[in-house]
Design an enzyme around this catalytic site. Structure first.
Site, PDB file in Angstrom:
ATOM      1  CE1 TYR A  13      -4.331  -1.263   0.256  1.00 60.80           C
ATOM      2  CE2 TYR A  13      -3.217  -3.011   0.847  1.00 60.80           C
ATOM      3  CZ  TYR A  13      -4.372  -2.542   0.749  1.00 60.80           C
ATOM      4  OH  TYR A  13      -5.316  -3.025   0.438  1.00 60.80           O
ATOM      5  NE  ARG A 153       2.331  12.426  10.250  1.00 64.01           N
ATOM      6  CZ  ARG A 153       2.507  14.045  10.205  1.00 64.01           C
ATOM      7  NH1 ARG A 153       2.642  14.610   9.229  1.00 64.01           N
ATOM      8  NH2 ARG A 153       2.064  13.943  11.183  1.00 64.01           N
ATOM      9  CE  LYS A 205       1.859   5.772  11.029  1.00 64.38           C
ATOM     10  NZ  LYS A 205       0.438   6.112   9.868  1.00 64.38           N
ATOM     11  CG  ASN A 209      -2.741   5.560  12.863  1.00 64.88           C
ATOM     12  OD1 ASN A 209      -3.275   6.152  13.141  1.00 64.88           O
ATOM     13  ND2 ASN A 209      -2.055   4.615  12.726  1.00 64.88           N
ATOM     14  NE  ARG A 212      -9.510   8.652  13.374  1.00 67.88           N
ATOM     15  CZ  ARG A 212     -10.682   9.761  12.838  1.00 67.88           C
ATOM     16  NH1 ARG A 212     -10.668  10.420  13.518  1.00 67.88           N
ATOM     17  NH2 ARG A 212     -11.610   9.351  11.482  1.00 67.88           N
ATOM     18  CG  HIS A 243     -16.871  23.128  25.379  1.00 65.12           C
ATOM     19  ND1 HIS A 243     -15.150  23.399  24.472  1.00 65.12           N
ATOM     20  CD2 HIS A 243     -16.931  23.627  26.147  1.00 65.12           C
ATOM     21  CE1 HIS A 243     -14.764  24.069  25.623  1.00 65.12           C
ATOM     22  NE2 HIS A 243     -16.265  24.156  26.750  1.00 65.12           N
ATOM     23  NE  ARG A 245     -11.512  25.941  25.475  1.00 64.40           N
ATOM     24  CZ  ARG A 245     -12.032  27.212  25.841  1.00 64.40           C
ATOM     25  NH1 ARG A 245     -11.830  27.793  24.744  1.00 64.40           N
ATOM     26  NH2 ARG A 245     -12.843  27.204  26.689  1.00 64.40           N
ATOM     27  N   GLY A 256     -11.163  -1.457  13.408  1.00 66.69           N
ATOM     28  CA  GLY A 256     -10.837  -1.976  12.542  1.00 66.69           C
ATOM     29  C   GLY A 256      -9.762  -1.311  11.729  1.00 66.69           C
ATOM     30  CB  CYS A 259      -3.216   1.885  10.349  1.00 65.57           C
ATOM     31  SG  CYS A 259      -2.643   1.616   8.972  1.00 65.57           S
ATOM     32  CE  LYS A 316     -11.437   4.532   5.891  1.00 66.35           C
ATOM     33  NZ  LYS A 316     -11.066   4.854   6.723  1.00 66.35           N
TER      34      LYS A 316
HETATM   35  N1  SAJ Z   1     -14.093   4.662  13.848  1.00 69.01           N
HETATM   36  C1  SAJ Z   1     -14.799   5.643  15.127  1.00 69.01           C
HETATM   37  N2  SAJ Z   1     -15.175   5.916  15.311  1.00 69.01           N
HETATM   38  C2  SAJ Z   1     -14.719   7.287  15.208  1.00 69.01           C
HETATM   39  C3  SAJ Z   1     -13.670   7.367  13.308  1.00 69.01           C
HETATM   40  C4  SAJ Z   1     -13.133   6.033  13.020  1.00 69.01           C
HETATM   41  O1  SAJ Z   1     -15.501   4.017  15.666  1.00 69.01           O
HETATM   42  O2  SAJ Z   1     -14.799   8.648  15.070  1.00 69.01           O
HETATM   43  C5  SAJ Z   1     -13.200   3.243  13.386  1.00 69.01           C
HETATM   44  C6  SAJ Z   1     -13.583   3.106  11.906  1.00 69.01           C
HETATM   45  O3  SAJ Z   1     -14.995   2.655  11.489  1.00 69.01           O
HETATM   46  C7  SAJ Z   1     -12.363   2.349  11.720  1.00 69.01           C
HETATM   47  C8  SAJ Z   1     -11.501   2.783  12.943  1.00 69.01           C
HETATM   48  O4  SAJ Z   1     -11.566   3.240  13.357  1.00 69.01           O
HETATM   49  O5  SAJ Z   1     -12.858   1.316  12.409  1.00 69.01           O
HETATM   50  C9  SAJ Z   1     -10.043   3.118  11.966  1.00 69.01           C
HETATM   51  O6  SAJ Z   1     -10.610   4.066  10.851  1.00 69.01           O
HETATM   52  P1  SAJ Z   1     -10.050   6.164  10.447  1.00 69.01           P
HETATM   53  O7  SAJ Z   1     -10.343   6.851   9.687  1.00 69.01           O
HETATM   54  O8  SAJ Z   1      -9.894   6.335  11.579  1.00 69.01           O
HETATM   55  O9  SAJ Z   1      -8.595   5.909  10.484  1.00 69.01           O
HETATM   56  P2  SAJ Z   1      -7.370   4.490   9.193  1.00 69.01           P
HETATM   57  O10 SAJ Z   1      -7.095   3.210   9.821  1.00 69.01           O
HETATM   58  O11 SAJ Z   1      -8.392   4.587   7.662  1.00 69.01           O
HETATM   59  O12 SAJ Z   1      -6.215   5.565   8.764  1.00 69.01           O
HETATM   60  C10 SAJ Z   1      -5.334   6.034   9.629  1.00 69.01           C
HETATM   61  C11 SAJ Z   1      -5.259   7.503  10.413  1.00 69.01           C
HETATM   62  N3  SAJ Z   1      -5.128   7.859  10.628  1.00 69.01           N
HETATM   63  C12 SAJ Z   1      -5.130   8.505  11.514  1.00 69.01           C
HETATM   64  O13 SAJ Z   1      -6.162   9.549  11.428  1.00 69.01           O
HETATM   65  C13 SAJ Z   1      -4.605   9.354  12.762  1.00 69.01           C
HETATM   66  C14 SAJ Z   1      -4.688   7.793   8.602  1.00 69.01           C
HETATM   67  O14 SAJ Z   1      -3.474   9.138   8.923  1.00 69.01           O
HETATM   68  C15 SAJ Z   1      -3.835   7.071   8.585  1.00 69.01           C
HETATM   69  O15 SAJ Z   1      -2.118   7.452   7.588  1.00 69.01           O
HETATM   70  C16 SAJ Z   1      -3.450   5.257   8.949  1.00 69.01           C
HETATM   71  O16 SAJ Z   1      -4.331   4.816   9.614  1.00 69.01           O
HETATM   72  C17 SAJ Z   1      -2.726   4.570   8.949  1.00 69.01           C
HETATM   73  O17 SAJ Z   1      -1.976   3.680   7.619  1.00 69.01           O
HETATM   74  O18 SAJ Z   1      -1.098   4.545   9.814  1.00 69.01           O
END
Ligand code: SAJ
Length: 425
Positions: A13, A153, A205, A209, A212, A243, A245, A256, A259, A316
């Site tokens: 990828y 990223r 890095k 993640n 999040r 709010h 902030r 899932g 990453c 997702k």
């Molecule tokens: N999810 C939730 N609630 C949310 C947001 C996401 O339950 O509010 C779930 C999604 O459904 C999914 C999982 O989290 O199952 C991850 O999805 P995502 O869209 O948050 O992230 P990824 O894994 O597709 O991509 C992430 C990204 N990292 C960040 O946003 C910090 C991307 O920028 C990275 O490059 C990628 O990981 C990576 O390769 O590390």
């Protein structure tokens, strides 16, 4: 140009789009992969990865003569390691691909080379694991060759764009290595280039993640608390996010992808006594598929023999990737409870599934008693409940994302149960 040739290890990828982007900017690129099937696919002008625009970029790179692929590294000015770092069953990082990629470079190294690790890795991997391997060449890191860590990223679906436009963090084992990394990537990166040391870049890095993941875990815990107190978490989040902030993320059936559900473990593995919150967040998110099944059982009683139409299987919405998908875990858990499952996903590829997979919404719901939305793909968000009611005997709908308007669905005859909202809603 200091780096006119580059050898990219790992045609996945990240490695493949990176190799092609260097090629399209005039560098001589060799793409290396240990999987002969991938090399055959690429040589035939095809790609093994679904990513918008990638196929034509690969074809153009071959046509221009700037890209060639092979099963072993060749001498080059720079080497980029972009191989996977999967997770072992015990939640430790499997660095075997990184190690063997680094080892394969050793015989080809020469003074002045730059080696960059891009694979997501536990802190200190570059200095403690990769550096000693490369020094088996007889060359000294920082004296004879440059060594840096620069994380990918990019968001799947937007890789080619984000590769160029995103800010890029480059961490060198010394200042000269970071500067060398900047010189290499500046060939195509238009975003800001942030220079730091290698271990900081590895942390950056993992922090992104993990940040999040922890915030999604918080949203999932809020959903559980809201249900306990008879509150609708979606309304509460929407109000709280007014709010200035506060920005609470969305609860759901779990986290899932390859990453966010994996990377935080690298911090836990490296320093478990210091990463309690990170580990706890991981387990909250990992428990979420089980929470969904418990919710169904609370609502429906025993799930044995219950006919459930499962909508959505990917990790997702609006992607075709099923890696570490919580939806697939929900399916497995439901099957273990003896439920009779029919699954539909407009995007997911064929996967081994403990459910009958069908190719239309109609077929999925035709005999169902319950409709369960696990992934809110656009097509599934937009289901018209009145039309659905004519396709199915089901009158109970479970929505794990609060995308189906409860009033409209109630009008069409459905009792909608939304994750994170009280039963009566
Ligand atoms: N999810 C939730 N609630 C949310 C947001 C996401 O339950 O509010 C779930 C999604 O459904 C999914 C999982 O989290 O199952 C991850 O999805 P995502 O869209 O948050 O992230 P990824 O894994 O597709 O991509 C992430 C990204 N990292 C960040 O946003 C910090 C991307 O920028 C990275 O490059 C990628 O990981 C990576 O390769 O590390």
């Amino acid at each position: 140009m200091k780096f006119a040739s580059v050898c990219v290890l790992g045609m996945g990828y990240i490695g493949l789009p990176t190799a092609c982007t260097f090629a399209s900017h005039g560098l001589r690129v060799t793409g290396v992969d240990v999987n002969p099937r991938i090399l055959d696919v690429l040589r035939n002008g095809e790609v093994h990865i679904e990513e918008p625009g990638l196929k034509s970029v690969v074809q153009e790179a071959f046509r221009s003569g700037h890209l060639r692929v092979g099963s072993a590294p060749v001498p080059a000015d720079a080497f980029i390691i972009a191989v996977p770092t999967p997770i072992n069953a015990d939640k430790t990082a499997d660095l075997s691909f990184v190690v063997s990629a680094a080892e394969s470079i050793v015989p080809h190294m020469r003074p002045g080379n730059l080696i960059v690790l891009e694979s997501t890795s536990p802190p200190r991997t570059t200095v403690d694991i990769v550096r000693p391997i490369l020094q088996r060449s007889g060359l000294r890191a920082g004296q004879d060759f440059y060594l840096a860590y620069s994380p990918e990223r990019v968001l799947p679906g937007q890789i080619l764009h984000e590769l160029v436009e995103n800010a890029r963090v480059i961490g060198g084992i010394d200042t000269a290595s970071a500067e060398a990394g900047k010189e290499l990537y500046s060939v195509f990166v238009r975003g800001e280039v942030v220079l730091t040391d290698a271990t900081t870049a590895e942390m950056v890095k993992l922090m992104e993640n993990t940040y999040r993941d922890v915030n999604i875990a918080l949203a999932n815990e809020f959903a559980r608390l809201a249900e306990h107190f008879g509150v609708d978490v979606w309304q509460a989040i929407s109000a709280a996010n007014r709010h200035p902030r506060v920005k609470i993320l969305k609860p759901g059936p779990g986290v899932g992808g390859h990453c966010i559900s994996v990377d935080p473990w690298f911090l836990v593995e490296a320093a478990p006594e210091l990463a309690g919150l990170v580990a706890k967040a991981r387990s909250v998110n990992d428990e979420q598929p089980r929470y969904v099944v418990d919710l169904l059982r609370r609502e429906l009683g025993s799930l044995a023999q219950r006919r459930i139409a499962v909508l959505g299987l990917t990790y997702k919405p609006d992607v075709d990737d099923v890696r570490e998908s919580p939806a697939i875990e929900v399916v497995q858990l439901l099957a273990q409870e003896g439920a009779q499952l029919t699954a539909f996903d407009p995007l997911a590829p064929q996967v081994a599934l403990s459910a009958e997979r069908v190719d239309s919404l109609e077929r999925a719901v035709s005999r169902a008693e319950v409709v369960l939305l696990l992934v809110p793909h656009q097509a599934l968000r937009e289901i018209d409940p009145a039309q659905l009611a004519s396709l199915t005997p089901a009158r109970v709908a479970f929505d794990c994302h609060s995308v189906w308007d409860r009033t409209t669905w109630a009008r069409a005859g459905f009792r909608v149960r939304t994750l994170g909202a009280p039963s009566a809603a």
